[in-house]
Design a protein around this motif. Structure first.
Motif, PDB file in Angstrom:
ATOM      1  N   ALA A   1       0.826  -1.207   0.000  1.00 25.01           N
ATOM      2  CA  ALA A   1       0.000   0.000   0.000  1.00 25.01           C
ATOM      3  C   ALA A   1       0.858   1.253   0.000  1.00 25.01           C
ATOM      4  O   ALA A   1       0.571   2.214  -0.726  1.00 25.01           O
ATOM      5  CB  ALA A   1      -0.923  -0.005   1.214  1.00 25.01           C
TER       6      ALA A   1
ATOM      7  N   ASP B   1       4.760   5.435 -10.502  1.00 20.97           N
ATOM      8  CA  ASP B   1       3.671   5.057  -9.590  1.00 20.97           C
ATOM      9  C   ASP B   1       4.148   4.782  -8.172  1.00 20.97           C
ATOM     10  O   ASP B   1       3.336   4.701  -7.244  1.00 20.97           O
ATOM     11  CB  ASP B   1       2.956   3.801 -10.113  1.00 20.97           C
TER      12      ASP B   1
ATOM     13  N   ARG C   1      -3.977  10.177  -5.200  1.00 13.91           N
ATOM     14  CA  ARG C   1      -5.170   9.324  -5.163  1.00 13.91           C
ATOM     15  C   ARG C   1      -5.722   9.050  -6.560  1.00 13.91           C
ATOM     16  O   ARG C   1      -6.645   8.247  -6.720  1.00 13.91           O
ATOM     17  CB  ARG C   1      -6.265   9.974  -4.305  1.00 13.91           C
TER      18      ARG C   1
ATOM     19  N   ILE D   1      -4.975  -6.934   0.712  1.00 13.01           N
ATOM     20  CA  ILE D   1      -4.652  -6.769  -0.710  1.00 13.01           C
ATOM     21  C   ILE D   1      -4.676  -8.116  -1.416  1.00 13.01           C
ATOM     22  O   ILE D   1      -5.507  -8.355  -2.295  1.00 13.01           O
ATOM     23  CB  ILE D   1      -3.295  -6.061  -0.871  1.00 13.01           C
TER      24      ILE D   1
ATOM     25  N   LEU E   1      -6.894  -4.034  -7.941  1.00 11.81           N
ATOM     26  CA  LEU E   1      -6.886  -2.648  -7.466  1.00 11.81           C
ATOM     27  C   LEU E   1      -6.294  -1.684  -8.483  1.00 11.81           C
ATOM     28  O   LEU E   1      -6.452  -0.466  -8.340  1.00 11.81           O
ATOM     29  CB  LEU E   1      -6.105  -2.559  -6.148  1.00 11.81           C
ATOM     30  N   ARG E   2      -5.605  -2.186  -9.460  1.00 12.98           N
ATOM     31  CA  ARG E   2      -5.056  -1.378 -10.559  1.00 12.98           C
ATOM     32  C   ARG E   2      -5.314  -2.104 -11.874  1.00 12.98           C
ATOM     33  O   ARG E   2      -5.447  -3.337 -11.893  1.00 12.98           O
ATOM     34  CB  ARG E   2      -3.541  -1.163 -10.395  1.00 12.98           C
TER      35      ARG E   2
ATOM     36  N   GLY F   1       3.099   1.446  -3.277  1.00 10.09           N
ATOM     37  CA  GLY F   1       2.194   1.520  -4.418  1.00 10.09           C
ATOM     38  C   GLY F   1       1.250   2.706  -4.355  1.00 10.09           C
ATOM     39  O   GLY F   1       0.447   2.904  -5.269  1.00 10.09           O
ATOM     40  N   GLN F   2       1.309   3.505  -3.283  1.00 12.26           N
ATOM     41  CA  GLN F   2       0.436   4.661  -3.080  1.00 12.26           C
ATOM     42  C   GLN F   2      -1.021   4.297  -3.353  1.00 12.26           C
ATOM     43  O   GLN F   2      -1.724   4.945  -4.129  1.00 12.26           O
ATOM     44  CB  GLN F   2       0.882   5.839  -3.952  1.00 12.26           C
ATOM     45  N   GLN F   3      -1.452   3.250  -2.684  1.00 13.86           N
ATOM     46  CA  GLN F   3      -2.781   2.708  -2.913  1.00 13.86           C
ATOM     47  C   GLN F   3      -3.781   3.282  -1.903  1.00 13.86           C
ATOM     48  O   GLN F   3      -3.662   3.037  -0.708  1.00 13.86           O
ATOM     49  CB  GLN F   3      -2.762   1.181  -2.789  1.00 13.86           C
TER      50      GLN F   3
ATOM     51  N   LEU G   1      -0.852  -5.252  -6.929  1.00 16.68           N
ATOM     52  CA  LEU G   1      -2.068  -4.431  -6.923  1.00 16.68           C
ATOM     53  C   LEU G   1      -2.932  -4.732  -8.140  1.00 16.68           C
ATOM     54  O   LEU G   1      -4.167  -4.771  -8.054  1.00 16.68           O
ATOM     55  CB  LEU G   1      -1.705  -2.945  -6.858  1.00 16.68           C
TER      56      LEU G   1
END
Length: 659
Positions: free
Chosen positions: A402, A650, A543, A443, A641-642, A405-407, A636
């Motif tokens: 997270a 990223d 975000r 995740i 999620l991606r 990966g800046q999730q 991700l």
């Protein structure tokens, strides 16, 4: 200051005469602090050959039937006493010498262990008839009326020769003592693990028994004479959120004495003391193989699939090895030491590079990475220890995925917790200017993982601190994460202001982030908040236009078993379910049993759990293996999620804030 033979001589003559008058037992008299008790026979021979070995009475030699009396400074140490009918005590006088040396000051340890000289500054002033008569009377009384055993470890007596005050401390046998320890050879057969029933002591717990059920005497592990985990345990009375305690022990690595801290963060100092000792033993066990003799050396090319490939666990970026030529990068044809672990997926032994499971293993030349205690855990049985070790591996992998990966993550509303203690702690943090926020960090696996952030309302110094927790009970996972931020947040502002110039320099140049504590402390600098915007700031560009959803309830993180229950009554079944989730995603779960003899005496076990391929936690900006691993780029997307693998743009450009 050490004592030479001449210093001990007058005291020895007086003591033997006093014992003769009293009809006392035979004694073995020596001085502490004149020899390096950690030296091997080869080291000692080398020092003697170069004239660096201090002469004097050998403080570690002791006939089995005699009572050891050891002198240093203004103190006399008596014990450990021989057993019944002259049988050896569970710990020997050499154990005492090693434990004593381990809690000395850096200056004295350097003198003893690196070859500095010690000499008497004059005649020893405490060889007086009055003081010696008191020691003789105590020795005689202990032999005539042995005290009833008060715990699992033998006791020693400390006599202050200035005041004649007598104190007693338990002596934990040293598992590396060359005179009385009985290490076993590490073998594939002994590494085999059979998961056995592990009924929990109450519903909702993941422990076989409460912590109070273990016969843990804190004084055995934290005392100024022979503390197995250091000279003391400190109560952090400045903490206004938890009754935190902290201790520290040191181990030598070349010329460097490395400090290892341990502690507890419960709601009472007594409970924190016991938790801290458990954590300290866990770290002590994980640093090197103290009760096992490593038996395998070879190459990955030679062992093939029988061995864990270090490249799957993660290596540093090539730039690190170029900048640090003393650290040799791993190669499949390079000979290294290995230890035996056990694959829970394949149900067979697997070789593990020693440096990946024992993170302070001797032999700096073998250390191609510096591991940490990631995946090390203790419990009342192997099943319990493996469960908590696996939870830690899953938790840290998810946190790093997270973060780097800046999730954006779903937020959790702590007001929905069914635990009043959780809600009260959130309110208490608010009183001190911090908003406690929690995020669903699942995740890859369905196991509940919670990231916690204590965020200053005003955005000032002490900006934020992080924690995490994982476990089948989402309430427990959230509570674990909360406990970390509750302890750290209340002191973060003062620490940030006190160390402001250094921390601001780190914030401007991440290469200055080099140690474990640098990672959380640098996020006390207000400007570092931008790097957590993907998580905390709904308007952050990181975000990617994803609007935050309404916070979810804690119970929504539940992962019910086929019967609909959150967890089973038997921890073995919980563990099997978690292992199946990890292996079903294509990973292995490899366990190395690190349990020390003193832990077995207390009914405890410690393991190291490795899941090759998951992201490992590292400390120091140049040593971030997670940033180089394929999983960071693919996980991700695989989790839905991606819609693409991560590219360089990223990935979060800032170090993780994990404590």
């Amino acid at each position: 200051m050490g004592l030479s033979t001449l210093d001990v001589g007058p005291a020895e003559d007086l003591l033997r005469r006093a014992l003769g008058r009293l009809g006392g037992p035979e004694v073995s008299i020596g001085a502490l602090g004149t020899h390096d008790a950690f030296a091997t026979e080869q080291d000692a021979a080398g020092r003697e050959a170069t004239g660096r070995e201090t002469t004097g009475t050998d403080a570690t030699a002791c006939p089995d039937a005699s009572v050891p009396v050891r002198l240093y400074g203004a103190h006399a140490v008596i014990g450990p006493l021989p057993g019944a009918d002259g049988a050896p005590a569970p710990a020997c006088s050499h154990c005492l010498a090693r434990r004593w040396q381990a809690v000395r000051s850096v200056a004295l340890r350097d003198a003893l262990e690196l070859g500095g000289e010690t000499r008497a500054a004059g005649e020893w002033p405490y060889a007086t008839p009055f003081a010696v008569d008191a020691v003789a009377a105590l020795v005689t009384a202990l032999r005539e009326r042995p005290p009833a055993p008060g715990g699992p470890f033998p006791e020693i007596r400390l006599v202050d020769l200035r005041t004649l005050t007598v104190r007693h401390y338990p002596l934990v046998p040293d598992p590396e003592c060359p005179r009385c320890a009985t290490p076993c050879t590490d073998t594939a057969e002994d590494a085999a693990i059979t998961l056995r029933p592990a009924p929990k002591h109450r519903p909702g717990s993941f422990r076989l028994r409460p912590i109070e059920a273990y016969d843990i005497d804190v004084a055995a592990f934290a005392n100024p004479v022979c503390g197995a985990l250091g000279p003391s345990v400190v109560h952090d009375v400045s903490s206004t959120s938890t009754s935190a305690t902290i201790g520290c022990f040191s181990m030598r690595s070349g010329e460097y004495l490395r400090e290892t801290f341990w502690g507890g963060h419960a709601d009472s100092f007594g409970h924190s003391n016991r938790i801290g000792v458990l954590e300290g033993m866990e770290r002590y066990a994980g640093m090197r193989a103290r009760s096992r003799i490593t038996s395998v050396t070879g190459t990955l090319d030679e062992f093939g699939a029988t061995a864990v490939d270090p490249r799957e666990v993660g290596l540093y970026a090539p730039d690190f090895y170029r900048a640090n030529p003393r650290v040799r990068p791993f190669a499949s044809d390079r000979e290294i030491p290995w230890v035996w672990g056990y694959s829970l997926r394949d149900e067979q032994p697997r070789l593990v590079p020693e440096v990946l499971t024992y993170y302070h293993a001797p032999g700096l030349e073998n250390r191609f990475v510096q591991e940490s205690s990631n995946g090390c855990a203790s419990g009342g049985c192997l099943e319990e220890a493996i469960y908590f070790g696996l939870m830690e591996v899953i938790e840290r992998d998810a946190f790093l995925l997270a973060w780097y990966g800046q999730q954006p993550l779903p937020e959790i509303d702590p007001a929905t917790s069914i635990r009043a203690s959780t809600r009260h702690m959130v309110d208490r943090l608010a009183m001190y200017g911090y908003r406690a926020r929690f995020f669903d960090t699942r995740i890859t696996f369905p196991v509940p993982v919670v990231t916690a952030v204590a965020e200053r309302f005003d955005g000032g110094p002490g900006r934020m601190c992080f924690g995490a927790g994982a476990g089948l009970d989402p309430e427990s996972a959230l509570d674990s994460a909360l406990c970390e931020i509750a302890t750290d947040a209340v002191n973060l502002q003062d620490r940030t202001e006190r160390d402001g110039p250094r921390l601001r320099a780190m914030a401007a140049d991440f290469d200055r982030v080099t140690a474990l504590h640098d990672h959380p402390l640098v996020y006390g600098v207000p400007e570092m908040g931008e790097h957590a915007g993907f998580l905390l700031d709904p308007d952050s560009p990181a975000r990617r236009g994803i609007a935050p959803e309404p916070p979810c309830a804690v119970h929504e993180l539940r992962w019910p078993d086929p019967s609909g229950a959150m967890a089973a009554e038997d921890l073995r079944e919980d563990l099997r379910r978690c292992v199946d989730a990890v292996t079903g995603a294509g990973f292995d779960v490899v366990v190395v049993d690190q349990t020390m003899p003193e832990q077995r005496t207390l009914g405890l076990h410690t393991v190291s759990v490795l899941v090759p391929g998951l992201l490992p936690i590292d400390f120091g900006w140049s040593r971030q293996r997670a940033r180089t691993m394929p999983r960071l780029r693919t996980a991700l997307r695989t989790a839905g999620l991606r819609d693409h693998d991560l590219g360089p743009d990223d990935i979060n450009p800032a170090p993780h804030p994990f404590p």
